[in-house]
Design a protein around this motif. Structure first.
Motif, mmCIF file in Angstrom:
data_model
loop_
_atom_site.group_PDB
_atom_site.id
_atom_site.type_symbol
_atom_site.label_atom_id
_atom_site.label_comp_id
_atom_site.label_asym_id
_atom_site.label_seq_id
_atom_site.Cartn_x
_atom_site.Cartn_y
_atom_site.Cartn_z
ATOM 1 N N GLU A 19 0.829 -1.206 0.000
ATOM 2 C CA GLU A 19 0.000 0.000 0.000
ATOM 3 C C GLU A 19 0.860 1.252 0.000
ATOM 4 O OE1 GLU A 19 -2.780 -0.276 3.235
ATOM 5 O OE2 GLU A 19 -3.832 -1.977 2.319
ATOM 6 N N HIS A 20 1.942 1.224 0.792
ATOM 7 C CA HIS A 20 2.870 2.350 0.836
ATOM 8 C C HIS A 20 3.518 2.550 -0.535
ATOM 9 C CE1 HIS A 20 5.884 5.140 2.312
ATOM 10 N NE2 HIS A 20 6.813 4.385 1.752
ATOM 11 N N PHE A 21 3.952 1.473 -1.164
ATOM 12 C CA PHE A 21 4.570 1.531 -2.483
ATOM 13 C C PHE A 21 3.585 2.077 -3.510
ATOM 14 C CE2 PHE A 21 5.488 -0.472 -6.595
ATOM 15 C CZ PHE A 21 6.758 0.030 -6.812
ATOM 16 N N GLN A 22 2.349 1.607 -3.465
ATOM 17 C CA GLN A 22 1.329 2.077 -4.406
ATOM 18 C C GLN A 22 1.047 3.559 -4.206
ATOM 19 O OE1 GLN A 22 -2.402 -0.025 -4.328
ATOM 20 N NE2 GLN A 22 -3.280 1.225 -5.930
ATOM 21 N N SER A 23 0.974 3.995 -2.953
ATOM 22 C CA SER A 23 0.725 5.399 -2.650
ATOM 23 C C SER A 23 1.845 6.275 -3.201
ATOM 24 C CB SER A 23 0.595 5.585 -1.139
ATOM 25 O OG SER A 23 0.487 6.944 -0.819
ATOM 26 N N LYS A 24 3.092 5.862 -3.021
ATOM 27 C CA LYS A 24 4.238 6.616 -3.541
ATOM 28 C C LYS A 24 4.194 6.667 -5.066
ATOM 29 C CE LYS A 24 6.634 7.755 0.106
ATOM 30 N NZ LYS A 24 6.728 9.147 0.487
ATOM 31 N N ALA A 25 3.856 5.550 -5.703
ATOM 32 C CA ALA A 25 3.773 5.499 -7.167
ATOM 33 C C ALA A 25 2.682 6.436 -7.664
ATOM 34 C CB ALA A 25 3.524 4.068 -7.634
ATOM 35 N N GLU A 26 1.546 6.486 -6.980
ATOM 36 C CA GLU A 26 0.460 7.371 -7.380
ATOM 37 C C GLU A 26 0.844 8.837 -7.196
ATOM 38 O OE1 GLU A 26 -3.388 6.365 -5.887
ATOM 39 O OE2 GLU A 26 -3.239 4.309 -6.619
ATOM 40 N N ASP A 27 1.582 9.146 -6.128
ATOM 41 C CA ASP A 27 2.065 10.512 -5.929
ATOM 42 C C ASP A 27 2.962 10.923 -7.094
ATOM 43 O OD1 ASP A 27 0.732 10.572 -3.507
ATOM 44 O OD2 ASP A 27 2.548 10.320 -2.282
ATOM 45 N N LYS A 28 3.849 10.032 -7.502
ATOM 46 C CA LYS A 28 4.762 10.318 -8.630
ATOM 47 C C LYS A 28 3.975 10.481 -9.927
ATOM 48 C CE LYS A 28 8.663 9.870 -6.370
ATOM 49 N NZ LYS A 28 9.417 11.019 -5.962
ATOM 50 N N MET A 29 2.942 9.660 -10.126
ATOM 51 C CA MET A 29 2.127 9.752 -11.331
ATOM 52 C C MET A 29 1.434 11.110 -11.401
ATOM 53 S SD MET A 29 0.942 8.644 -14.167
ATOM 54 C CE MET A 29 1.388 6.935 -14.210
ATOM 55 N N LEU A 30 0.917 11.582 -10.283
ATOM 56 C CA LEU A 30 0.250 12.881 -10.249
ATOM 57 C C LEU A 30 1.237 14.001 -10.577
ATOM 58 C CD1 LEU A 30 -2.279 14.542 -9.789
ATOM 59 C CD2 LEU A 30 -1.793 14.498 -7.338
ATOM 60 N N VAL A 31 2.429 13.957 -10.001
ATOM 61 C CA VAL A 31 3.455 14.969 -10.284
ATOM 62 C C VAL A 31 3.828 14.938 -11.765
ATOM 63 C CG1 VAL A 31 5.876 15.585 -9.863
ATOM 64 C CG2 VAL A 31 4.370 15.056 -7.947
ATOM 65 N N PHE A 32 3.963 13.744 -12.323
ATOM 66 C CA PHE A 32 4.290 13.558 -13.738
ATOM 67 C C PHE A 32 3.214 14.180 -14.632
ATOM 68 C CE2 PHE A 32 3.535 10.506 -17.331
ATOM 69 C CZ PHE A 32 4.609 10.889 -18.125
ATOM 70 N N LEU A 33 1.947 13.894 -14.342
ATOM 71 C CA LEU A 33 0.856 14.439 -15.145
ATOM 72 C C LEU A 33 0.723 15.950 -14.976
ATOM 73 C CD1 LEU A 33 -1.824 11.636 -14.713
ATOM 74 C CD2 LEU A 33 -0.446 12.128 -16.745
ATOM 75 N N GLN A 34 0.952 16.447 -13.767
ATOM 76 C CA GLN A 34 0.909 17.896 -13.549
ATOM 77 C C GLN A 34 1.998 18.592 -14.367
ATOM 78 O OE1 GLN A 34 0.926 17.788 -9.152
ATOM 79 N NE2 GLN A 34 -0.788 19.227 -9.265
ATOM 80 N N ALA A 35 3.176 18.006 -14.420
ATOM 81 C CA ALA A 35 4.253 18.592 -15.220
ATOM 82 C C ALA A 35 3.843 18.628 -16.691
ATOM 83 C CB ALA A 35 5.543 17.799 -15.032
ATOM 84 N N GLY A 36 3.190 17.575 -17.166
ATOM 85 C CA GLY A 36 2.690 17.561 -18.544
ATOM 86 C C GLY A 36 1.640 18.627 -18.774
ATOM 87 N N GLY A 37 0.730 18.785 -17.833
ATOM 88 C CA GLY A 37 -0.304 19.817 -17.934
ATOM 89 C C GLY A 37 0.290 21.219 -17.926
ATOM 90 N N GLU A 38 1.276 21.438 -17.077
ATOM 91 C CA GLU A 38 1.928 22.748 -17.019
ATOM 92 C C GLU A 38 2.672 23.039 -18.320
ATOM 93 O OE1 GLU A 38 1.521 25.109 -14.675
ATOM 94 O OE2 GLU A 38 0.118 23.736 -13.706
ATOM 95 N N LYS A 39 3.291 22.026 -18.910
ATOM 96 C CA LYS A 39 3.958 22.182 -20.211
ATOM 97 C C LYS A 39 2.923 22.585 -21.263
ATOM 98 C CE LYS A 39 7.657 21.246 -21.817
ATOM 99 N NZ LYS A 39 8.761 22.199 -22.058
ATOM 100 N N PHE A 40 1.769 21.927 -21.240
ATOM 101 C CA PHE A 40 0.691 22.219 -22.187
ATOM 102 C C PHE A 40 0.266 23.685 -22.109
ATOM 103 C CE2 PHE A 40 -3.903 22.693 -22.873
ATOM 104 C CZ PHE A 40 -4.012 22.280 -24.195
ATOM 105 N N ILE A 41 -0.048 24.171 -20.900
ATOM 106 C CA ILE A 41 -0.540 25.545 -20.802
ATOM 107 C C ILE A 41 0.568 26.567 -21.037
ATOM 108 C CG2 ILE A 41 -2.577 25.036 -19.412
ATOM 109 C CD1 ILE A 41 -1.110 25.962 -16.964
ATOM 110 N N GLU A 42 1.783 26.245 -20.630
ATOM 111 C CA GLU A 42 2.896 27.169 -20.868
ATOM 112 C C GLU A 42 3.066 27.411 -22.370
ATOM 113 O OE1 GLU A 42 7.661 26.927 -21.267
ATOM 114 O OE2 GLU A 42 6.752 25.578 -19.805
#
Length: 151
Positions: A19-42
């Motif tokens: 569960e801890h590993f999955q939570s960390k992976a999901e946190d990284k996925m969110l950061v990854f997608l946010q970076a993509g979204g920020e690239k898009f709007i920039e």
């Protein structure tokens, strides 16, 4: 008599570790997608080659990230210039939310230019979000390739 190995951990301890590993992976996925979204709007906001008198078109550019149909992150901000920027921000967010909520399996990143005339502005040869979409996809693809090479 028991044959084999004796575990040094309980099933509950192993489940907590997963569960801890999955939570960390999901946190990284969110950061990854946010970076993509920020690239898009920039890119979209910077390279928009149209004259935006009301500010609505640039204000309608943004993104939403949803997980299992629930919004978990977003970025919509009003343009610095224009006479009515609120409408664009509202329409952009509403469109992105509508699209994201129709996707119920895992994470989804939705980038939009939410004004109904965005496509016709691009059809006239102006850059609205096509280039931003291409650069966002490339960024996400290259980042994933880099991560998988390290694994």
């Amino acid at each position: 008599m028991r044959n084999g190995m004796t575990p040094l951990f309980t099933f509950d301890e192993m489940e907590r570790w997963f569960e801890h590993f999955q939570s960390k992976a999901e946190d990284k996925m969110l950061v990854f997608l946010q970076a993509g979204g920020e690239k898009f709007i920039e890119v979209a906001r910077r390279s928009g080659s149209y004259k935006d008198q009301t500010g609505n078109l640039r204000s309608s550019i943004g993104y939403i990230i949803a997980k299992n149909g629930k919004v978990v992150a977003e970025n919509f901000t009003e343009s610095e210039k224009g006479t009515d920027k609120t409408t664009g921000k509202y329409k952009g967010r509403r469109l992105a939310e509508e699209v994201s909520l129709s996707h119920s399996g895992g994470y989804v990143l939705v980038g939009v230019a939410g004004m109904e005339y965005a496509a016709s502005v691009e059809a006239k040869g102006y850059e609205v979000v096509s280039g931003a979409n291409t650069q966002c996809e490339k960024y996400l693809r290259d980042t994933l390739k880099s991560v998988f090479r390290k694994i």
